[in-house]
Design a protein around this motif. Sequence first.
Motif, PDB file in Angstrom:
ATOM      1  N   ALA A 182       0.834  -1.202   0.000  1.00 43.01           N
ATOM      2  CA  ALA A 182       0.000   0.000   0.000  1.00 43.01           C
ATOM      3  C   ALA A 182       0.867   1.251   0.000  1.00 43.01           C
ATOM      4  O   ALA A 182       0.574   2.230  -0.709  1.00 43.01           O
ATOM      5  N   SER A 183       1.948   1.237   0.782  1.00 39.75           N
ATOM      6  CA  SER A 183       2.855   2.391   0.816  1.00 39.75           C
ATOM      7  C   SER A 183       3.482   2.635  -0.545  1.00 39.75           C
ATOM      8  O   SER A 183       3.607   3.781  -0.994  1.00 39.75           O
ATOM      9  N   GLU A 184       3.880   1.557  -1.215  1.00 39.37           N
ATOM     10  CA  GLU A 184       4.509   1.699  -2.530  1.00 39.37           C
ATOM     11  C   GLU A 184       3.549   2.321  -3.540  1.00 39.37           C
ATOM     12  O   GLU A 184       3.915   3.237  -4.286  1.00 39.37           O
ATOM     13  N   PHE A 185       2.313   1.850  -3.544  1.00 37.64           N
ATOM     14  CA  PHE A 185       1.326   2.394  -4.474  1.00 37.64           C
ATOM     15  C   PHE A 185       0.935   3.822  -4.099  1.00 37.64           C
ATOM     16  O   PHE A 185       0.672   4.651  -4.969  1.00 37.64           O
ATOM     17  N   PHE A 186       0.913   4.124  -2.805  1.00 35.65           N
ATOM     18  CA  PHE A 186       0.543   5.454  -2.339  1.00 35.65           C
ATOM     19  C   PHE A 186       1.565   6.497  -2.772  1.00 35.65           C
ATOM     20  O   PHE A 186       1.214   7.643  -3.080  1.00 35.65           O
ATOM     21  N   THR A 187       2.842   6.108  -2.819  1.00 34.93           N
ATOM     22  CA  THR A 187       3.901   7.075  -3.092  1.00 34.93           C
ATOM     23  C   THR A 187       4.431   7.033  -4.520  1.00 34.93           C
ATOM     24  O   THR A 187       5.210   7.911  -4.904  1.00 34.93           O
ATOM     25  N   SER A 188       4.019   6.059  -5.317  1.00 36.46           N
ATOM     26  CA  SER A 188       4.573   5.922  -6.659  1.00 36.46           C
ATOM     27  C   SER A 188       4.132   7.073  -7.567  1.00 36.46           C
ATOM     28  O   SER A 188       2.930   7.305  -7.757  1.00 36.46           O
ATOM     29  N   PRO A 189       5.070   7.807  -8.163  1.00 34.67           N
ATOM     30  CA  PRO A 189       4.690   8.902  -9.070  1.00 34.67           C
ATOM     31  C   PRO A 189       4.153   8.397 -10.410  1.00 34.67           C
ATOM     32  O   PRO A 189       3.595   9.183 -11.177  1.00 34.67           O
ATOM     33  N   ALA A 190       4.298   7.113 -10.677  1.00 33.28           N
ATOM     34  CA  ALA A 190       3.862   6.574 -11.963  1.00 33.28           C
ATOM     35  C   ALA A 190       2.367   6.274 -12.003  1.00 33.28           C
ATOM     36  O   ALA A 190       1.815   6.021 -13.078  1.00 33.28           O
ATOM     37  N   PRO A 244      -1.493   7.276 -11.800  1.00 30.14           N
ATOM     38  CA  PRO A 244      -2.391   8.441 -11.884  1.00 30.14           C
ATOM     39  C   PRO A 244      -3.203   8.596 -10.594  1.00 30.14           C
ATOM     40  O   PRO A 244      -3.548   7.603  -9.937  1.00 30.14           O
ATOM     41  N   GLU A 245      -3.531   9.833 -10.245  1.00 26.36           N
ATOM     42  CA  GLU A 245      -4.207  10.099  -8.975  1.00 26.36           C
ATOM     43  C   GLU A 245      -5.529   9.360  -8.852  1.00 26.36           C
ATOM     44  O   GLU A 245      -5.875   8.858  -7.782  1.00 26.36           O
ATOM     45  N   ALA A 246      -6.305   9.312  -9.937  1.00 25.10           N
ATOM     46  CA  ALA A 246      -7.601   8.626  -9.874  1.00 25.10           C
ATOM     47  C   ALA A 246      -7.410   7.145  -9.586  1.00 25.10           C
ATOM     48  O   ALA A 246      -8.159   6.543  -8.796  1.00 25.10           O
ATOM     49  N   VAL A 247      -6.403   6.552 -10.200  1.00 28.27           N
ATOM     50  CA  VAL A 247      -6.114   5.136  -9.968  1.00 28.27           C
ATOM     51  C   VAL A 247      -5.596   4.939  -8.545  1.00 28.27           C
ATOM     52  O   VAL A 247      -5.975   3.984  -7.856  1.00 28.27           O
ATOM     53  N   ARG A 248      -4.730   5.856  -8.103  1.00 24.72           N
ATOM     54  CA  ARG A 248      -4.189   5.763  -6.748  1.00 24.72           C
ATOM     55  C   ARG A 248      -5.330   5.762  -5.713  1.00 24.72           C
ATOM     56  O   ARG A 248      -5.334   4.981  -4.768  1.00 24.72           O
ATOM     57  N   GLY A 249      -6.293   6.657  -5.911  1.00 25.31           N
ATOM     58  CA  GLY A 249      -7.409   6.730  -4.971  1.00 25.31           C
ATOM     59  C   GLY A 249      -8.188   5.435  -4.900  1.00 25.31           C
ATOM     60  O   GLY A 249      -8.558   4.971  -3.817  1.00 25.31           O
ATOM     61  N   ALA A 250      -8.435   4.827  -6.038  1.00 29.12           N
ATOM     62  CA  ALA A 250      -9.171   3.563  -6.070  1.00 29.12           C
ATOM     63  C   ALA A 250      -8.364   2.449  -5.393  1.00 29.12           C
ATOM     64  O   ALA A 250      -8.914   1.618  -4.653  1.00 29.12           O
ATOM     65  N   LEU A 251      -7.065   2.437  -5.645  1.00 29.87           N
ATOM     66  CA  LEU A 251      -6.223   1.422  -5.021  1.00 29.87           C
ATOM     67  C   LEU A 251      -6.195   1.582  -3.504  1.00 29.87           C
ATOM     68  O   LEU A 251      -6.276   0.603  -2.751  1.00 29.87           O
ATOM     69  N   MET A 252      -6.107   2.806  -3.032  1.00 29.62           N
ATOM     70  CA  MET A 252      -6.070   3.031  -1.585  1.00 29.62           C
ATOM     71  C   MET A 252      -7.380   2.589  -0.930  1.00 29.62           C
ATOM     72  O   MET A 252      -7.386   2.041   0.180  1.00 29.62           O
TER      73      MET A 252
END
Length: 298
Positions: A132-140, A142-150
């Motif tokens: 979760a930390s890796e996905f939260f901080t990865s600049p690669a 997109p924000e919309a995808v990051r939100g769904a993953l979190m």
Amino acid sequence: MALRFGIQLLQAPLLLELSRPWLERAAGAAGVDAAQLTERIADEGFDLIELNPDLQVLFPESFSLPALRRLQELKETRGVHYTVHLPLWSLDPSSPVEGIRRASVDLLADAVFRLAPLQPEVYVLHIAGPLASEFFTSPAIPEAVRGALMRRFQQQAARSLEELLRRTGLSPRSLAVETIQFPLELTLELAEAFDLAVCLDTGHVASQQPGPHPFQEALERCLPRLAEIHLHDGYYRRRPDGSMAWADHLPLGHGEVPVRELLQTLEVHGFTGPVILELSLDAAKASLAFLRQMSEAG
């Protein structure tokens, strides 16, 4: 208001010192246990100690029944009190992989049952793991995808919390979710949903690990459920080349934690919970000296 300062059990220099005979395979050496470490730390003047069951990764018998009995004796004879940082090494209660999530709950529940006879004041929990930390901080990402993953990680963490509380019978307010490298909003939502306590980690917030929240704002949001503080310094700064750098677990005065404002806020709100210095012994002593000097300066 007199805050109660404690320190973490995991102390690398003491571990190396105590484990040297075992590493050299001296006769009768059996490794390091939590009671040995606790007694040495108590000798340094600390009577509030946060136990770290992750010590078992290095020394599997560190929380054996004899060690637990000696921990209880230290509580009775020397007035040592405990909090517990539940295991986090190799665990991930937010994992989308169901087998990993279930195994993580098993290990967390085992730690609760093993240490419950010591009557810890607070159990601190990382509700998310390194993925979760890796996905939260990865600049690669997109924000919309990051939100769904979190949100997906949060859903899995919620399942783990429900199972942990049901299996252990813990009072929800004795379980404090820590401000870690996971969105602060989602952590506080879980605390609200399960009526949990919160552990504010000052260095994590100062280094923006739960997101870019002003320190005082994060503190105010945690206060209604605040049960413990992990106290250390940290920063989030721009390098000369424009890139960002961050650090945590620094002695107080070496980062950007607004220590005076923190203490003033805690005093106003009458906070009486444990304040655990997540530092080495030397850095913890230097930090306490920093606090004394700040108090004397007014």
